[in-house]
Design an enzyme around this catalytic site. Structure first.
Site, PDB file in Angstrom:
ATOM      1  N   ASN A  13      -0.212  -2.013   7.050  1.00 48.52           N
ATOM      2  CA  ASN A  13      -1.038  -2.231   5.878  1.00 48.52           C
ATOM      3  C   ASN A  13      -2.150  -1.167   5.915  1.00 48.52           C
ATOM      4  OD1 ASN A  13      -2.366  -3.495   3.650  1.00 48.52           O
ATOM      5  ND2 ASN A  13      -1.376  -5.404   4.246  1.00 48.52           N
ATOM      6  N   CYS A  41      -5.273 -10.681   5.740  1.00 44.12           N
ATOM      7  CA  CYS A  41      -6.244 -11.426   4.928  1.00 44.12           C
ATOM      8  C   CYS A  41      -7.295 -12.064   5.825  1.00 44.12           C
ATOM      9  CB  CYS A  41      -5.539 -12.543   4.173  1.00 44.12           C
ATOM     10  SG  CYS A  41      -4.175 -11.959   3.192  1.00 44.12           S
TER      11      CYS A  41
HETATM   12  C1  LIG Z   1      -3.567  -0.537  -4.660  1.00 49.76           C
HETATM   13  C2  LIG Z   1      -2.918  -1.139  -3.451  1.00 49.76           C
HETATM   14  C3  LIG Z   1      -2.650  -2.514  -3.417  1.00 49.76           C
HETATM   15  C4  LIG Z   1      -2.035  -3.077  -2.288  1.00 49.76           C
HETATM   16  N1  LIG Z   1      -1.762  -4.430  -2.285  1.00 49.76           N
HETATM   17  C5  LIG Z   1      -1.125  -4.975  -1.229  1.00 49.76           C
HETATM   18  C6  LIG Z   1      -0.765  -6.360  -1.240  1.00 49.76           C
HETATM   19  O1  LIG Z   1      -0.994  -7.085  -2.210  1.00 49.76           O
HETATM   20  N2  LIG Z   1      -0.141  -6.871  -0.129  1.00 49.76           N
HETATM   21  C7  LIG Z   1       0.159  -6.085   0.965  1.00 49.76           C
HETATM   22  O2  LIG Z   1       0.735  -6.590   1.940  1.00 49.76           O
HETATM   23  N3  LIG Z   1      -0.152  -4.766   0.976  1.00 49.76           N
HETATM   24  C8  LIG Z   1      -0.777  -4.197  -0.080  1.00 49.76           C
HETATM   25  N4  LIG Z   1      -1.090  -2.852  -0.064  1.00 49.76           N
HETATM   26  C9  LIG Z   1      -0.736  -2.044   1.107  1.00 49.76           C
HETATM   27  C10 LIG Z   1       0.543  -1.250   0.872  1.00 49.76           C
HETATM   28  O3  LIG Z   1       1.644  -2.088   0.613  1.00 49.76           O
HETATM   29  C11 LIG Z   1       0.847  -0.347   2.098  1.00 49.76           C
HETATM   30  O4  LIG Z   1       1.026  -1.161   3.238  1.00 49.76           O
HETATM   31  C12 LIG Z   1      -0.261   0.648   2.383  1.00 49.76           C
HETATM   32  O5  LIG Z   1      -0.808   1.158   1.182  1.00 49.76           O
HETATM   33  C13 LIG Z   1       0.211   1.824   3.241  1.00 49.76           C
HETATM   34  O6  LIG Z   1       1.281   2.510   2.628  1.00 49.76           O
HETATM   35  P1  LIG Z   1       1.080   3.819   1.685  1.00 49.76           P
HETATM   36  O7  LIG Z   1       0.209   4.774   2.447  1.00 49.76           O
HETATM   37  O8  LIG Z   1       2.467   4.341   1.457  1.00 49.76           O
HETATM   38  O9  LIG Z   1       0.431   3.342   0.435  1.00 49.76           O
HETATM   39  C14 LIG Z   1      -1.698  -2.263  -1.179  1.00 49.76           C
HETATM   40  C15 LIG Z   1      -1.980  -0.894  -1.215  1.00 49.76           C
HETATM   41  C16 LIG Z   1      -2.563  -0.322  -2.321  1.00 49.76           C
HETATM   42  C17 LIG Z   1      -2.844   1.149  -2.328  1.00 49.76           C
END
Ligand SMILES: Cc1cc2nc3c(=O)[nH]c(=O)nc-3n(C[C@H](O)[C@H](O)[C@H](O)COP(=O)(O)O)c2cc1C
Length: 312
Positions: free
Chosen positions: A198, A136
């Protein structure tokens, strides 16, 4: 052959954080867990991580805030959420009846705000641990992500640790020069476990309107496109710290998950894949079990960091 999939994510914490298996959902991609509970038996998962939660409710960023990219997606949701008080009132009582542990992902604009959210979650039935999103903008330090600098990342970690008796997982951002240094700082500041990664900062352009496609100009890239980056960072961080590492980034199949575990992750999170296939976390879990049966692996811990030992 019986297989043991159970993992401990907070071995040094008095309460510990034992999961029945290493498959978790990634924050922001599985709501509060309640949304998918009619689609499959979510109680079978290792843990649910709920969407990012802040002190006050948030509307999120201007639309459009999601778009597909090659091998992934860009999002700029901007932490839209109901706020910690509503979460405690409306969601935690539901979670308290679940077998699967729920981990609350928290975010803030200042170190104080993170600590306040964490302290509100103290002794709330249904909340098993806190995951701290340090991707953040740090309002007091000109808007750079807290997680971009080891010092700021450590400050947030120490403040949250002081505010709660729950196990604390700190979630790292890949948008930094040396993620292993940030991981070390966070571990020294008391993190019980570290999750990564993230989303990677990115953007998209509309060539006809000749302007950025996302309402907030930039967004976070996730999905299969980021998997090799995430895998590399998990491998690096697992060598740098003693605390358990949770791998995340582009995991859609059991093979992806096993790659992260072999690279050094004790548990994994399924994120963007759930948008394509809401059952993805369960499919990943069943695939890991099948792989262990086929390979004659009795305990998941035999797989954790196997690649580290081979390259040492
Ligand atoms: C729509 C969306 C919302 C997300 N919101 C958060 C969040 O609120 N807090 C957080 O730590 N990560 C958030 N993330 C990150 C995911 O938890 C994750 O770390 C990231 O998408 C990588 O993993 P992935 O490729 O499997 O999606 C968000 C990701 C997406 C796509």
């Amino acid at each position: 052959m019986p297989t043991n999939l159970s993992v401990q994510l907070a071995p040094k914490h008095p309460k510990g954080l034992r999961l029945a298996n290493p498959v978790m959902t990634a924050s922001g991609t599985f709501g509060y867990g309640t949304e998918a509970s009619h689609l499959f038996d979510i109680q079978k998962l290792g843990a649910i991580v709920c969407k990012g939660t802040t002190l006050e409710p948030r509307e999120g960023n201007p639309q459009p805030r999601i778009m597909e990219t090659a091998g992934g997606m860009l999002n700029s949701i901007g932490l839209q959420n109901i706020g910690v008080d509503a979460l405690i009132r409306e969601k935690a009582p539901i979670w308290a009846k679940w077998r699967v542990p729920v981990i609350v992902n928290i975010a803030g604009k200042t170190v104080k705000e993170y600590a306040k959210v964490a302290s509100k979650l103290e002794a709330v039935a249904g909340v098993s641990a806190i995951e701290v999103n340090i991707s953040c903008p740090n309002v007091k330090e000109g808007g750079a992500e807290f997680g971009a600098h080891p010092r700021c990342a450590a400050q947030v970690t120490a403040a949250v640790k002081a505010a709660t008796s729950l196990p604390v997982i700190v979630k790292l951002t890949p948008n930094t020069t040396d993620i292993a240094q940030v991981a070390k700082a966070v571990a020294e500041a008391g993190a019980d476990a570290i999750s990564l990664i993230n989303t990677l900062k990115g953007m998209a352009i509309d060539i006809y309107k000749r302007r950025p496609l996302l309402g907030s100009v930039t967004g976070g890239l996730s999905g299969p496109a980021i998997k090799p980056v995430a895998l590399y960072m998990v491998y690096e961080v697992a060598q740098a710290v003693e605390v358990p590492v949770i791998g995340c980034g582009g995991i859609a199949t059991a093979r992806d998950a096993i790659e992260f575990i072999v690279a050094g992750a004790t548990a994994i999170q399924v994120g963007t894949a759930s948008f394509n296939n809401p059952r993805a976390p369960l499919d990943v879990l069943e695939g890991i079990e099948k792989f262990m049966q086929q390979e004659g692996i009795e305990d998941i811990t035999e797989l954790i960091s196997a690649a580290q030992q081979r390259t040492a």
